[in-house]
Design an enzyme around this catalytic site. Structure first.
Site, PDB file in Angstrom:
ATOM      1  N   LYS A  71     -17.141 -29.401 -31.194  1.00  0.00           N
ATOM      2  CA  LYS A  71     -16.784 -28.032 -31.448  1.00  0.00           C
ATOM      3  C   LYS A  71     -16.708 -27.716 -32.832  1.00  0.00           C
ATOM      4  O   LYS A  71     -17.232 -26.611 -33.253  1.00  0.00           O
ATOM      5  CB  LYS A  71     -15.718 -27.749 -30.303  1.00  0.00           C
ATOM      6  CG  LYS A  71     -15.130 -26.232 -30.624  1.00  0.00           C
ATOM      7  CD  LYS A  71     -14.395 -25.873 -29.614  1.00  0.00           C
ATOM      8  CE  LYS A  71     -13.308 -26.862 -29.425  1.00  0.00           C
ATOM      9  NZ  LYS A  71     -12.046 -26.749 -30.609  1.00  0.00           N
ATOM     10  N   THR A  73     -17.832 -28.775 -35.501  1.00  0.00           N
ATOM     11  CA  THR A  73     -18.943 -29.262 -36.395  1.00  0.00           C
ATOM     12  C   THR A  73     -19.844 -28.149 -35.880  1.00  0.00           C
ATOM     13  O   THR A  73     -20.487 -27.592 -36.934  1.00  0.00           O
ATOM     14  CB  THR A  73     -19.526 -30.379 -35.761  1.00  0.00           C
ATOM     15  OG1 THR A  73     -18.670 -31.671 -36.088  1.00  0.00           O
ATOM     16  CG2 THR A  73     -20.845 -30.769 -36.599  1.00  0.00           C
ATOM     17  N   ARG A  94      -8.146 -24.370 -37.574  1.00  0.00           N
ATOM     18  CA  ARG A  94      -6.901 -24.606 -37.985  1.00  0.00           C
ATOM     19  C   ARG A  94      -6.856 -25.797 -38.997  1.00  0.00           C
ATOM     20  O   ARG A  94      -7.604 -26.552 -39.322  1.00  0.00           O
ATOM     21  CB  ARG A  94      -6.368 -25.302 -36.381  1.00  0.00           C
ATOM     22  CG  ARG A  94      -6.067 -23.869 -35.563  1.00  0.00           C
ATOM     23  CD  ARG A  94      -5.952 -24.639 -34.024  1.00  0.00           C
ATOM     24  NE  ARG A  94      -7.010 -25.442 -33.706  1.00  0.00           N
ATOM     25  CZ  ARG A  94      -6.973 -26.340 -32.690  1.00  0.00           C
ATOM     26  NH1 ARG A  94      -5.962 -26.550 -32.226  1.00  0.00           N
ATOM     27  NH2 ARG A  94      -8.064 -26.770 -32.402  1.00  0.00           N
ATOM     28  N   LYS A 105      -8.099 -39.417 -32.192  1.00  0.00           N
ATOM     29  CA  LYS A 105      -9.094 -38.110 -32.340  1.00  0.00           C
ATOM     30  C   LYS A 105      -9.737 -38.226 -33.711  1.00  0.00           C
ATOM     31  O   LYS A 105     -10.748 -37.671 -34.007  1.00  0.00           O
ATOM     32  CB  LYS A 105      -8.503 -36.989 -32.010  1.00  0.00           C
ATOM     33  CG  LYS A 105      -9.469 -35.589 -31.903  1.00  0.00           C
ATOM     34  CD  LYS A 105      -8.497 -34.544 -31.285  1.00  0.00           C
ATOM     35  CE  LYS A 105      -9.301 -33.204 -31.045  1.00  0.00           C
ATOM     36  NZ  LYS A 105      -9.852 -32.787 -32.600  1.00  0.00           N
ATOM     37  N   ALA A 273      -3.801 -27.050 -28.849  1.00  0.00           N
ATOM     38  CA  ALA A 273      -4.094 -26.108 -27.692  1.00  0.00           C
ATOM     39  C   ALA A 273      -3.621 -26.747 -26.373  1.00  0.00           C
ATOM     40  O   ALA A 273      -3.847 -25.991 -25.425  1.00  0.00           O
ATOM     41  CB  ALA A 273      -5.711 -26.004 -27.611  1.00  0.00           C
ATOM     42  N   PHE A 301      -9.953 -27.234 -27.755  1.00  0.00           N
ATOM     43  CA  PHE A 301     -10.367 -27.997 -26.495  1.00  0.00           C
ATOM     44  C   PHE A 301     -11.218 -27.119 -25.666  1.00  0.00           C
ATOM     45  O   PHE A 301     -11.958 -26.376 -26.294  1.00  0.00           O
ATOM     46  CB  PHE A 301      -9.122 -28.378 -25.656  1.00  0.00           C
ATOM     47  CG  PHE A 301      -8.056 -29.657 -26.542  1.00  0.00           C
ATOM     48  CD1 PHE A 301      -8.699 -30.566 -26.688  1.00  0.00           C
ATOM     49  CD2 PHE A 301      -6.735 -29.230 -26.647  1.00  0.00           C
ATOM     50  CE1 PHE A 301      -8.019 -31.674 -27.415  1.00  0.00           C
ATOM     51  CE2 PHE A 301      -6.167 -30.409 -27.242  1.00  0.00           C
ATOM     52  CZ  PHE A 301      -6.818 -31.563 -27.838  1.00  0.00           C
ATOM     53  N   PHE A 381     -28.164 -34.563 -29.592  1.00  0.00           N
ATOM     54  CA  PHE A 381     -28.064 -35.997 -30.097  1.00  0.00           C
ATOM     55  C   PHE A 381     -29.200 -36.588 -30.333  1.00  0.00           C
ATOM     56  O   PHE A 381     -30.266 -36.184 -29.280  1.00  0.00           O
ATOM     57  CB  PHE A 381     -26.829 -36.883 -29.498  1.00  0.00           C
ATOM     58  CG  PHE A 381     -25.759 -36.364 -29.635  1.00  0.00           C
ATOM     59  CD1 PHE A 381     -24.831 -37.159 -30.808  1.00  0.00           C
ATOM     60  CD2 PHE A 381     -25.008 -35.349 -29.023  1.00  0.00           C
ATOM     61  CE1 PHE A 381     -23.586 -37.053 -30.758  1.00  0.00           C
ATOM     62  CE2 PHE A 381     -23.643 -34.984 -29.453  1.00  0.00           C
ATOM     63  CZ  PHE A 381     -22.829 -35.532 -30.225  1.00  0.00           C
ATOM     64  N   TRP A 409     -25.102 -31.294 -37.276  1.00  0.00           N
ATOM     65  CA  TRP A 409     -24.577 -32.489 -37.747  1.00  0.00           C
ATOM     66  C   TRP A 409     -25.499 -32.995 -38.711  1.00  0.00           C
ATOM     67  O   TRP A 409     -25.182 -33.630 -39.846  1.00  0.00           O
ATOM     68  CB  TRP A 409     -24.171 -33.345 -36.594  1.00  0.00           C
ATOM     69  CG  TRP A 409     -23.479 -34.702 -37.149  1.00  0.00           C
ATOM     70  CD1 TRP A 409     -22.144 -34.922 -37.170  1.00  0.00           C
ATOM     71  CD2 TRP A 409     -24.002 -35.678 -37.691  1.00  0.00           C
ATOM     72  NE1 TRP A 409     -21.719 -35.968 -37.637  1.00  0.00           N
ATOM     73  CE2 TRP A 409     -22.798 -36.537 -38.076  1.00  0.00           C
ATOM     74  CE3 TRP A 409     -25.318 -36.138 -37.862  1.00  0.00           C
ATOM     75  CZ2 TRP A 409     -23.125 -37.941 -38.725  1.00  0.00           C
ATOM     76  CZ3 TRP A 409     -25.505 -37.583 -38.518  1.00  0.00           C
ATOM     77  CH2 TRP A 409     -24.304 -38.238 -38.925  1.00  0.00           C
TER      78      TRP A 409
END
Length: 555
Positions: A71, A73, A94, A105, A273, A301, A381, A409
């Site tokens: 998210k 990225t 954030r 994470k 979140a 999230f 991907f 990415w």
């Protein structure tokens, strides 16, 4: 293949003064923190108060899985892509917490060629905002204990001191502690605990205020304890507010950095979140809307957590709603929701994908509930097959959602151009935004509406302690506050093992907390904890630095 930190370290950054100048910020409105970071003056908002606002784009996601969604990225890549199309786009994110950075994470600066930089600084101490929040929070805890120690003039009930301490690390051993041991000279023994700093109500106050004086007013309302007669004791009562505000005088100013493609990024505030409201600051959002044609921001999230809180909490403060919402998904994550083991998610499986689509469908429905146009961004991907992509696009379009592939990415902003075009088109559609609930409805009604409409639950159960707290909150006159649910991020339910789109479940509210300063009520569902723990092999094992100051292992 280069790691994220290697890509970031090889980037050629522009001086932060150049980024500010191109963004429309005057030289006397920027306070550099080194060459590539800066604090921004709140005077910018006063200067631009009559300037029309740009479009607001919210990025959310499906329910997260270990397979990854991407998210942040995609948020960064989308901002870069909009600039490639000639728009003036700004990103608002954030601030990363040290807990996830050294836990499982990792950081929160994006990945590949869609990152905000300097990546190491942002993921570590940055400009010290989170440390300032922790210091202000713990000062209030210290002054609370001190008031009881020196003859307890406020008649505080030692068993109802509800203000914990905080630290910005994942430390399960601090969840429940006894303080004040060692005899009377060292304090009065009592049971308390620690939360992670980003769960602090001080962080929420910082992220929901408009300026330093409004932050101070919110701090005054924080309830830290109750008297023996049941009267709430506030931070103002224990004379903590002035000193707390002083500690936060710089933290209230938003931070300016850049992406790898020199798109300006405002990074400010860091509430989780799953246990907080999951959005960057109102100040940064207002600033970005004034400075750019588009402000791209994210909520933590899935749409059941961060996005719902963005709509029902942050939008009430902003006085406006997003013009479009992007829902990020990956095929391998959807296949996990469809029952495919993580180790096999790189293999084509149309049946698992079709089954897992139910999770994405629920998030599309959730955004529709609020009346905002949506775009599904498939974070592609290399192992994704054409057949899988075609199936997902068909399912999304059947639900009336726009669809675009994103390869941000690997390709940076260029990999998000198709997504940017879809988002720009969605922003031109008519939005019919409405809140999920009215503030004057009973707290239980608000909780149950979130649980049934957003999570898909059949109902809500309440533990006796939660029932008692709800009665007390309503008696104290706080029933008109919005609700900020704390629950697992790994499921639409309150049970992290229920993937996909669970059916026939109830959620359990085991505890309720009143955040009077932040201005919301926090029901804790299931086994959610406000202090995470480390895994058996945390990311901290792999992080190191060499003699030249080059950091390795951070992601």
């Amino acid at each position: 293949m280069k790691t994220d930190v290697e890509i970031a370290q090889e980037a050629r950054l522009e001086p932060i003064e150049s980024i500010a100048d191109r963004t429309g910020i005057m030289p006397d409105e920027i306070e550099p923190y080194g060459r590539y970071k800066a604090k921004l003056s709140l005077e910018i908002l006063k200067r631009l108060q009559d300037k029309p606002e740009g479009k607001l784009i919210l990025v959310t996601a499906i329910t997260p899985t270990p397979a990854g969604e991407g998210k942040t990225t995609v948020t960064i890549g989308l901002g870069q892509a909009l600039n490639r199309l000639g728009a003036k786009a700004i990103i608002a994110l954030r601030e990363p917490s040290l807990g996830p950075c050294f836990g499982v994470k990792g950081g929160a600066t994006g990945g590949g060629y869609s990152q905000v930089v300097p990546m190491e600084d942002i993921n570590l101490h940055f400009t010290g905002d989170i440390h300032a929040v922790g210091a202000a929070h713990n000062l209030a805890a210290d002054l609370l204990d001190n008031s009881v120690y020196f003859d307890n003039p406020l008649d505080i009930d030692p068993h109802r001191m509800v203000w914990p301490r905080v630290v910005d690390l994942n430390d399960r051993f601090l969840r429940h502690v006894i303080v004040g041991l060692g005899g009377k000279a060292h304090g009065l023994p009592r049971e308390t605990g620690f939360d992670i700093t980003v769960a602090s109500e001080v962080m929420a106050c910082l992220c929901l205020c408009d300026d330093l004086m409004e932050l101070k007013a919110r701090l005054k309302r924080i309830i830290v304890a109750f008297t023996r007669e049941g009267r709430p004791v506030t931070a103002e009562d224990i004379k903590a507010v002035g000193s707390m505000t002083v500690l936060l005088k710089d933290a209230v100013k938003p931070n300016l950095v850049q992406t790898l493609e020199h798109t300006p990024a405002l990074i400010h505030g860091g509430p989780f979140a799953n246990i907080a409201h999951g959005c960057s600051s109102v100040i940064a959002t207002r600033l970005g809307l004034k400075l750019g044609d588009y402000l791209v921001t994210e909520a933590g999230f899935g749409a059941d957590l961060g996005a719902e809180k963005f709509f029902d909490i942050k939008c009430r403060r902003l006085g406006r709603s997003p013009d479009a919402v992007v829902i990020v998904a990956s095929l391998r994550a959807l296949k996990m929701h469809g029952g495919r083991p993580r180790s096999l998610c790189h293999q084509e499986d149309l049946a698992a994908l079709d089954k897992g689509f139910a999770n994405l469908a629920k998030h599309i429905e959730n955004v529709k509930l609020f009346g905002i146009p949506s775009v599904v961004a498939l974070n592609r991907f290399p192992t994704d097959t054409d057949a899988e992509i075609k199936l997902l696009e068909e399912r999304c379009r059947e639900m009336g959602a726009r669809f675009a592939l994103a390869t941000v990415w690997a390709d940076g902003g260029q990999g998000g151009v198709d997504l940017a075009r879809e988002v720009m088109a969605a922003c031109q559609e008519t939005s019919r935004f409405s809140f999920l609930y009215d503030l004057n409805e009973p707290i239980k009604t608000k909780i149950e509406r979130i649980a049934t409409k957003i999570y898909g639950a059949q109902g809500v159960k309440y533990e006796p302690a939660a029932e008692r707290t709800l009665v007390e909150i309503e008696t104290l006159g706080y029933s008109d506050l919005p609700v900020c649910v704390a629950k697992t991020q790994y499921s639409l339910s309150d049970n992290p093992s229920l993937l996909g789109r669970p059916q026939g479940f109830e959620v359990t509210v085991r505890e309720v907390r009143l955040s009077a300063g932040a201005g919301f009520v926090v029901p804790l569902m299931g086994n959610i904890l406000t202090m995470p723990g480390l895994s058996r092999a945390p990311a901290a094992f792999n992080i190191d630095i060499d003699a030249d100051g080059r950091i390795y292992g951070l992601f």
